[in-house]
Design a protein around this motif. Structure first.
Motif, mmCIF file in Angstrom:
data_model
loop_
_atom_site.group_PDB
_atom_site.id
_atom_site.type_symbol
_atom_site.label_atom_id
_atom_site.label_comp_id
_atom_site.label_asym_id
_atom_site.label_seq_id
_atom_site.Cartn_x
_atom_site.Cartn_y
_atom_site.Cartn_z
ATOM 1 N N LEU A 163 -1.923 -3.965 1.558
ATOM 2 C CA LEU A 163 -2.019 -3.868 0.098
ATOM 3 C C LEU A 163 -2.274 -5.240 -0.523
ATOM 4 C CD1 LEU A 163 0.889 -1.367 -0.711
ATOM 5 C CD2 LEU A 163 -1.565 -0.913 -0.876
ATOM 6 N N ARG A 164 -1.584 -6.249 -0.029
ATOM 7 C CA ARG A 164 -1.788 -7.602 -0.558
ATOM 8 C C ARG A 164 -3.226 -8.068 -0.336
ATOM 9 N NH1 ARG A 164 2.926 -10.839 -1.376
ATOM 10 N NH2 ARG A 164 1.445 -12.379 -2.174
ATOM 11 N N ASN A 165 -3.834 -7.565 0.737
ATOM 12 C CA ASN A 165 -5.204 -7.963 1.073
ATOM 13 C C ASN A 165 -6.257 -7.040 0.476
ATOM 14 O OD1 ASN A 165 -4.669 -10.330 2.535
ATOM 15 N ND2 ASN A 165 -4.204 -9.165 4.397
ATOM 16 N N GLY A 166 -5.827 -6.110 -0.413
ATOM 17 C CA GLY A 166 -6.792 -5.319 -1.165
ATOM 18 C C GLY A 166 -6.991 -3.889 -0.741
ATOM 19 N N ALA A 167 -6.171 -3.353 0.181
ATOM 20 C CA ALA A 167 -6.303 -1.946 0.565
ATOM 21 C C ALA A 167 -6.094 -1.064 -0.660
ATOM 22 C CB ALA A 167 -5.298 -1.595 1.655
ATOM 23 N N SER A 168 -6.818 0.040 -0.711
ATOM 24 C CA SER A 168 -6.810 0.880 -1.915
ATOM 25 C C SER A 168 -6.284 2.285 -1.641
ATOM 26 C CB SER A 168 -8.224 0.963 -2.509
ATOM 27 O OG SER A 168 -9.150 1.449 -1.540
ATOM 28 N N TRP A 169 -5.216 2.397 -0.868
ATOM 29 C CA TRP A 169 -4.617 3.701 -0.632
ATOM 30 C C TRP A 169 -4.024 4.249 -1.930
ATOM 31 C CZ3 TRP A 169 -2.134 -0.051 3.011
ATOM 32 C CH2 TRP A 169 -2.921 -0.226 4.159
ATOM 33 N N SER A 170 -4.013 5.559 -2.039
ATOM 34 C CA SER A 170 -3.474 6.212 -3.227
ATOM 35 C C SER A 170 -1.967 6.372 -3.076
ATOM 36 C CB SER A 170 -4.143 7.587 -3.419
ATOM 37 O OG SER A 170 -3.618 8.234 -4.559
ATOM 38 N N ASP A 217 2.021 6.099 -5.244
ATOM 39 C CA ASP A 217 2.685 5.959 -6.533
ATOM 40 C C ASP A 217 3.373 4.588 -6.580
ATOM 41 O OD1 ASP A 217 5.255 6.143 -5.301
ATOM 42 O OD2 ASP A 217 5.311 8.316 -5.571
ATOM 43 N N ASP A 218 3.893 4.225 -7.728
ATOM 44 C CA ASP A 218 4.455 2.887 -7.913
ATOM 45 C C ASP A 218 5.607 2.615 -6.952
ATOM 46 O OD1 ASP A 218 2.630 2.426 -9.907
ATOM 47 O OD2 ASP A 218 4.048 2.802 -11.557
ATOM 48 N N LYS A 219 6.449 3.619 -6.725
ATOM 49 C CA LYS A 219 7.611 3.437 -5.840
ATOM 50 C C LYS A 219 7.158 3.195 -4.406
ATOM 51 C CE LYS A 219 11.928 5.667 -4.408
ATOM 52 N NZ LYS A 219 12.792 6.881 -4.553
ATOM 53 N N GLN A 220 6.183 3.960 -3.948
ATOM 54 C CA GLN A 220 5.686 3.789 -2.586
ATOM 55 C C GLN A 220 5.025 2.424 -2.407
ATOM 56 O OE1 GLN A 220 3.159 7.186 -2.667
ATOM 57 N NE2 GLN A 220 4.738 8.607 -1.920
ATOM 58 N N ARG A 221 4.240 2.042 -3.385
ATOM 59 C CA ARG A 221 3.557 0.752 -3.310
ATOM 60 C C ARG A 221 4.570 -0.393 -3.285
ATOM 61 N NH1 ARG A 221 -1.553 -1.107 -4.377
ATOM 62 N NH2 ARG A 221 -1.686 -3.268 -5.133
ATOM 63 N N GLU A 222 5.565 -0.322 -4.146
ATOM 64 C CA GLU A 222 6.575 -1.374 -4.209
ATOM 65 C C GLU A 222 7.375 -1.435 -2.908
ATOM 66 O OE1 GLU A 222 8.842 -4.492 -5.087
ATOM 67 O OE2 GLU A 222 7.034 -3.837 -6.134
ATOM 68 N N HIS A 223 7.637 -0.291 -2.312
ATOM 69 C CA HIS A 223 8.376 -0.268 -1.043
ATOM 70 C C HIS A 223 7.622 -1.049 0.034
ATOM 71 C CE1 HIS A 223 10.758 1.203 2.344
ATOM 72 N NE2 HIS A 223 9.598 1.427 2.963
ATOM 73 N N LEU A 224 6.339 -0.792 0.186
ATOM 74 C CA LEU A 224 5.557 -1.468 1.219
ATOM 75 C C LEU A 224 5.432 -2.955 0.923
ATOM 76 C CD1 LEU A 224 2.705 1.133 1.876
ATOM 77 C CD2 LEU A 224 4.845 0.806 3.149
ATOM 78 N N LEU A 225 5.186 -3.304 -0.321
ATOM 79 C CA LEU A 225 5.057 -4.708 -0.682
ATOM 80 C C LEU A 225 6.360 -5.469 -0.438
ATOM 81 C CD1 LEU A 225 3.011 -4.388 -4.002
ATOM 82 C CD2 LEU A 225 2.182 -5.313 -1.823
ATOM 83 N N SER A 226 7.474 -4.851 -0.765
ATOM 84 C CA SER A 226 8.760 -5.540 -0.609
ATOM 85 C C SER A 226 9.126 -5.704 0.853
ATOM 86 C CB SER A 226 9.875 -4.784 -1.347
ATOM 87 O OG SER A 226 10.128 -3.534 -0.743
ATOM 88 N N ARG A 227 8.723 -4.755 1.699
ATOM 89 C CA ARG A 227 9.040 -4.878 3.120
ATOM 90 C C ARG A 227 8.259 -6.024 3.757
ATOM 91 N NH1 ARG A 227 11.450 -0.988 6.216
ATOM 92 N NH2 ARG A 227 11.432 -2.705 7.711
ATOM 93 N N TYR A 228 7.062 -6.324 3.242
ATOM 94 C CA TYR A 228 6.332 -7.486 3.749
ATOM 95 C C TYR A 228 6.936 -8.784 3.210
ATOM 96 C CZ TYR A 228 2.902 -11.152 4.309
ATOM 97 O OH TYR A 228 2.301 -12.352 4.614
ATOM 98 N N LEU A 229 7.251 -8.791 1.930
ATOM 99 C CA LEU A 229 7.735 -10.015 1.292
ATOM 100 C C LEU A 229 9.117 -10.410 1.792
ATOM 101 C CD1 LEU A 229 7.260 -12.194 -0.908
ATOM 102 C CD2 LEU A 229 8.363 -10.629 -2.525
ATOM 103 N N LEU A 230 10.024 -9.432 1.918
ATOM 104 C CA LEU A 230 11.407 -9.740 2.264
ATOM 105 C C LEU A 230 11.918 -8.838 3.387
ATOM 106 C CD1 LEU A 230 13.360 -10.424 -1.042
ATOM 107 C CD2 LEU A 230 12.972 -11.978 0.865
ATOM 108 N N PRO A 231 12.057 -9.364 4.599
ATOM 109 C CA PRO A 231 12.644 -8.586 5.696
ATOM 110 C C PRO A 231 14.070 -8.164 5.363
ATOM 111 C CG PRO A 231 11.661 -10.625 6.492
ATOM 112 C CD PRO A 231 11.693 -10.725 5.006
#
Length: 328
Positions: A175-182, A184-198
């Motif tokens: 996602l950080r590199n531009g992937a455009s999967w569909s 919702d906000d909660k799902q997107r935030e979950h994936l982003l946070s798992r990369y940012l903070l183990p």
């Protein structure tokens, strides 16, 4: 100016890191070294990992998160060894342009996690760098004498367990590199946070110590890290892909793009615990994990032979183009 005036580095250390070094053995960061005595009947477990800007984090990531990631990736290894954190050292290589605002945020994140994980700062170093920011952390923990859980002690018949969910971090990086999967906000935030903070599974360390036969953390990808464990234990593993725990967000991504299953199983930065548990200990391990409020999933078994096999529901084997992340 007198020759005994503190240097700029001394002032930086005193201002930003002195307040974090609360253990008496740190000597208030006023000496060239620190000291620590392991608890009676215990031995030390040592681990160091570094993170580098542009590789492990983005330059625009919050400084507090950078600090916390640097510490947490090391705490994850201690957890997989069944060790209790005792403290850490941190070295910073900083390019020009890193200002007091960044350092304040970095120190704040480090202070918060040092308190949360009961892992005080004992010292370190700060240097100027011509390249990106680099943070190197060395952690030390304790285990009862002779009981550190190794990679090399898995046995045929053991069950293979993983904690949490697998693949979120690599999808968050996508996602950080531009992937455009569909999503919702909660799902997107979950994936982003798992990369940012183990989320190091230190709450599970005691269960690993008591019931696992072998253990390591998943930092370079489940497939590759399991292969490493099998190689040094001189065993094989049979894993059912359908049993590998995926978050709801990861399931949504893979449902849209089946090709993402492979990176989910082989990408890095999960920082979950991968361990093998003898059949007689499985139920007790599950109970201990539940008491630690940490999800664990039985994904397969250890057998005689070589290699780690990931089998689909139809019995075919998933062959990875790249089984794990590697810097080289």
């Amino acid at each position: 100016m007198s020759s005994d005036s503190p240097s700029g580095e001394d002032k930086l250390i005193a201002r930003f890191f002195g307040p974090i070094a609360t253990d008496p053995g740190a000597l208030g960061l006023s000496d060239d070294a620190a000291f620590i005595k392991p608890p009676a009947g215990c031995e030390m477990v040592l681990k160091t990992d570094a993170i580098v800007g542009g590789i492990h984090f983005f330059t625009e990531d919050p400084a507090a998160a950078v600090a916390q990631k640097a510490l947490r990736v090391n705490l994850s290894d201690l957890a997989a060894k069944g060790a209790r954190p005792l403290g850490f050292l941190v070295s910073l290589a900083l390019p020009k342009g890193v200002d007091e605002t960044w350092l304040t945020g970095f120190a704040s994140g480090l202070r918060e996690d040092a308190a949360t994980y009961k892992c005080p700062l004992f010292g370190g170093d700060t240097v100027r760098s011509p390249g990106p920011i680099m943070v190197s952390v060395a952690t030390f923990g304790s285990v009862p004498d002779g009981r550190m859980v190794r990679r090399s002690t898995a046995k045929p018949g053991d069950h293979v367990f993983v904690s949490g969910s697998i693949g979120d971090a690599v999808l968050g990086l996508g996602l950080r590199n531009g992937a455009s999967w569909s999503l919702d906000d909660k799902q997107r935030e979950h994936l982003l946070s798992r990369y940012l903070l183990p989320r190091p599974r230190n709450a599970l360390a005691q269960a690993v110590l008591d019931y696992a036969s072998a253990s390591m953390d998943v930092s370079d990808g489940l497939a590759g890290d399991l292969a490493k464990l099998c190689r040094v234990s001189k065993v094989s593993a049979d894993i059912e892909v359908a049993r590998v725990p995926l978050s709801d967000a990861a399931k949504v991504v893979i449902a849209q793009d089946a090709a993402q299953l492979e990176p989910a199983l082989s990408g890095g930065d999960d920082y979950e615990i991968l361990c093998t548990v003898p059949p007689a200990n499985v139920d007790r391990f599950r109970v201990a994990a539940m008491a630690a409020k940490t999800a664990v999933t039985d994904i397969g078994t250890i057998a005689q032979g070589e290699g780690a096999r990931f089998c689909r529901a139809d019995g075919t084997t998933l062959n990875f183009k790249r089984a794990s992340f590697s810097h080289f």
